[in-house]
Design a protein around this motif. Sequence first.
Motif, PDB file in Angstrom:
ATOM      1  N   ALA A   3      10.942  -3.487  34.572  1.00  0.00           N
ATOM      2  CA  ALA A   3       9.565  -3.310  34.109  1.00  0.00           C
ATOM      3  C   ALA A   3       9.289  -1.825  33.933  1.00  0.00           C
ATOM      4  O   ALA A   3       9.621  -1.026  34.808  1.00  0.00           O
ATOM      5  CB  ALA A   3       8.587  -3.912  35.114  1.00  0.00           C
ATOM      6  N   VAL A   4       8.700  -1.459  32.806  1.00  0.00           N
ATOM      7  CA  VAL A   4       8.433  -0.059  32.505  1.00  0.00           C
ATOM      8  C   VAL A   4       6.929   0.179  32.408  1.00  0.00           C
ATOM      9  O   VAL A   4       6.124  -0.760  32.399  1.00  0.00           O
ATOM     10  CB  VAL A   4       9.134   0.371  31.199  1.00  0.00           C
ATOM     11  N   PHE A   5       6.562   1.455  32.328  1.00  0.00           N
ATOM     12  CA  PHE A   5       5.171   1.897  32.310  1.00  0.00           C
ATOM     13  C   PHE A   5       4.354   1.123  31.286  1.00  0.00           C
ATOM     14  O   PHE A   5       3.241   0.663  31.562  1.00  0.00           O
ATOM     15  CB  PHE A   5       5.146   3.406  32.008  1.00  0.00           C
ATOM     16  N   LEU A   6       4.889   0.968  30.080  1.00  0.00           N
ATOM     17  CA  LEU A   6       4.136   0.361  28.983  1.00  0.00           C
ATOM     18  C   LEU A   6       3.749  -1.077  29.277  1.00  0.00           C
ATOM     19  O   LEU A   6       2.639  -1.519  28.908  1.00  0.00           O
ATOM     20  CB  LEU A   6       4.979   0.428  27.703  1.00  0.00           C
ATOM     21  N   GLN A   7       4.604  -1.819  29.956  1.00  0.00           N
ATOM     22  CA  GLN A   7       4.333  -3.235  30.188  1.00  0.00           C
ATOM     23  C   GLN A   7       3.095  -3.475  31.037  1.00  0.00           C
ATOM     24  O   GLN A   7       2.431  -4.498  30.891  1.00  0.00           O
ATOM     25  CB  GLN A   7       5.538  -3.890  30.867  1.00  0.00           C
ATOM     26  N   PHE A   8       2.776  -2.534  31.913  1.00  0.00           N
ATOM     27  CA  PHE A   8       1.630  -2.709  32.795  1.00  0.00           C
ATOM     28  C   PHE A   8       0.307  -2.448  32.086  1.00  0.00           C
ATOM     29  O   PHE A   8      -0.756  -2.665  32.664  1.00  0.00           O
ATOM     30  CB  PHE A   8       1.772  -1.796  34.018  1.00  0.00           C
ATOM     31  N   LEU A   9       0.377  -1.976  30.853  1.00  0.00           N
ATOM     32  CA  LEU A   9      -0.838  -1.766  30.058  1.00  0.00           C
ATOM     33  C   LEU A   9      -0.927  -2.754  28.902  1.00  0.00           C
ATOM     34  O   LEU A   9      -1.794  -2.617  28.034  1.00  0.00           O
ATOM     35  CB  LEU A   9      -0.868  -0.328  29.521  1.00  0.00           C
ATOM     36  N   GLN A  10      -0.031  -3.716  28.878  1.00  0.00           N
ATOM     37  CA  GLN A  10      -0.080  -4.773  27.879  1.00  0.00           C
ATOM     38  C   GLN A  10      -0.695  -6.022  28.494  1.00  0.00           C
ATOM     39  O   GLN A  10      -0.531  -6.286  29.686  1.00  0.00           O
ATOM     40  CB  GLN A  10       1.317  -5.082  27.343  1.00  0.00           C
ATOM     41  N   ALA A  11      -1.383  -6.792  27.658  1.00  0.00           N
ATOM     42  CA  ALA A  11      -2.021  -8.027  28.111  1.00  0.00           C
ATOM     43  C   ALA A  11      -1.653  -9.148  27.156  1.00  0.00           C
ATOM     44  O   ALA A  11      -1.325  -8.901  25.987  1.00  0.00           O
ATOM     45  CB  ALA A  11      -3.540  -7.849  28.167  1.00  0.00           C
ATOM     46  N   PRO A  12      -1.680 -10.409  27.623  1.00  0.00           N
ATOM     47  CA  PRO A  12      -1.343 -11.522  26.730  1.00  0.00           C
ATOM     48  C   PRO A  12      -2.212 -11.571  25.473  1.00  0.00           C
ATOM     49  O   PRO A  12      -1.761 -12.027  24.425  1.00  0.00           O
ATOM     50  CB  PRO A  12      -1.579 -12.758  27.615  1.00  0.00           C
ATOM     51  N   GLU A  13      -3.468 -11.098  25.564  1.00  0.00           N
ATOM     52  CA  GLU A  13      -4.350 -11.114  24.403  1.00  0.00           C
ATOM     53  C   GLU A  13      -3.838 -10.239  23.265  1.00  0.00           C
ATOM     54  O   GLU A  13      -4.219 -10.436  22.110  1.00  0.00           O
ATOM     55  CB  GLU A  13      -5.755 -10.626  24.796  1.00  0.00           C
ATOM     56  N   ASP A  14      -2.985  -9.262  23.569  1.00  0.00           N
ATOM     57  CA  ASP A  14      -2.477  -8.360  22.533  1.00  0.00           C
ATOM     58  C   ASP A  14      -1.721  -9.114  21.444  1.00  0.00           C
ATOM     59  O   ASP A  14      -1.629  -8.641  20.312  1.00  0.00           O
ATOM     60  CB  ASP A  14      -1.550  -7.309  23.155  1.00  0.00           C
TER      61      ASP A  14
END
Length: 504
Positions: free
Chosen positions: A280-291
């Motif tokens: 898991a990387v930094f970017l994944q924690f700022l992504q949401a299923p709604e994206d």
Amino acid sequence: MFRDLINKLKLRDRENMDKNKEHVQLNSHNLKKILGGSEDVIFRCIYVGENVPVQLIFIDGLIDNSLISNFILKPLEEQMEFKRAKTEAEIIKGLDKGTVYYSSQKKQRDISEVLDDVLSGSIALVFDASHIAFTFEVKGFEKRSITEPSGENIIKGAKDAFVETLRVNTATIRRKIKSPNLRIEKITLGEQTSTSVGIIYIDNLTNRNMVSEVKKRLKNIEVDGVLTTAFVEEYIIDKKHTVFPQVLYTERPDKFCSNIIEGRIGLVIDGISLGLIVPAVFLQFLQAPEDYSQNFIISSIIRFLRFILVVVTLYLPGFYVAITSFHHDLIPTELAISIDFSKAGVPFPSFVEIIIMLIAFEVLVEAGLRLPQNIGQAVSIVGAVIVGQAAVSAKLVSPAVVIAVAVTAISSFAIPNQDFSNALRLWRFILVILSSIAGLFGLSMGGLILLYHLCTINILGVPYLSPFVATNGEREEDALFRFPISMQKNRPINLKTTNKKRRG
């Protein structure tokens, strides 16, 4: 030197114990000795054919009694081959031929294998004279039905969530990824709990070295029990001394499967209703299923807004302390007058005000989490309003500080992942302290230290700040902005997948 010697002696003792265990004969007497006098462990002797004794062993509460009666005991009683049996060998031969038509049947010669099957919800037919057992999987324990996700709800998307049963979760994943290359491998962890952990990946896609490393780290886990995710997470991450999460958790099977298709590795633990994803990387924690369920323009704007809110929630309190304590000339005149007027009668400097309000906010958040769900949110909201108003009225803090902390708190709520939000909350305090010491210079140094810290984190060879670093100039179509799905041709670069094309 002495520590190495002790470890070698421990390893030798463990190997000797394993050898002794293998030499224990498989019979009902030894099984009784190992399982002890537990009330729920049922030992029953039945007679097949012409009075041939067969020991029946199972755990009450883990099995389905109707399956035992209809598909195991009934054939043993009614099939002619068993009725004529005079010896154990004849019964064993009939079972080998499949006279008992049952899909999950195993022939065992190792007592440890029999124990594992019985403790997992199987029934064992033990033949004492031949030292052979047949186990049949007849699980029938109570389990929670699949419900809607409680923390990751979306409007346009699937409404199912992981449950606490491993096989239900793997079946849900199979329903979404109908690929013959999907691999689900099981490993057992925990000396006392014997918890099953499923390792899930796509064989012709996921980096093989990454899969081998995850398996190696899991096999090196030596704990008494695996009852929470931390018992697995702390052994598979690379950098132990950091507050930033390196494993992504999700209760949504669709989100889990999308990461598997990207080339990552998933872990599903029996008894835990979450899926773990590595790396898991930094970017994944700022992504949401709604994206991925909205228009790409809307999704890109909202995702970019999250990045801005991360900066706001992290730096705003420290920035306020810095400019009000050291850099008054940077504040517009009218705003400076307003801030000074609001601070009239407040006995504390800005640094102390900010720390008091941040601690009060953390206490309210923690209280809201621990209270029952139906009143927790109300207490958090009402408590924040009352505490803030009371603090201003009592001249403990100024209104400007309350506004700054409120904006900081609201910004943190926009972060989709709670573990990542907790890490930012801790660093927020560090930046406030540095700002109170050296103003904007301290804030800048704190930001550089944070950036350096993030750059030192690697997970299974993948940089934590990927895809913003180590991409060799290649473009990532799903990073700061979400490009249209038709333009997302390649899988994440740093995962080094075998198949780099999304539809290749």
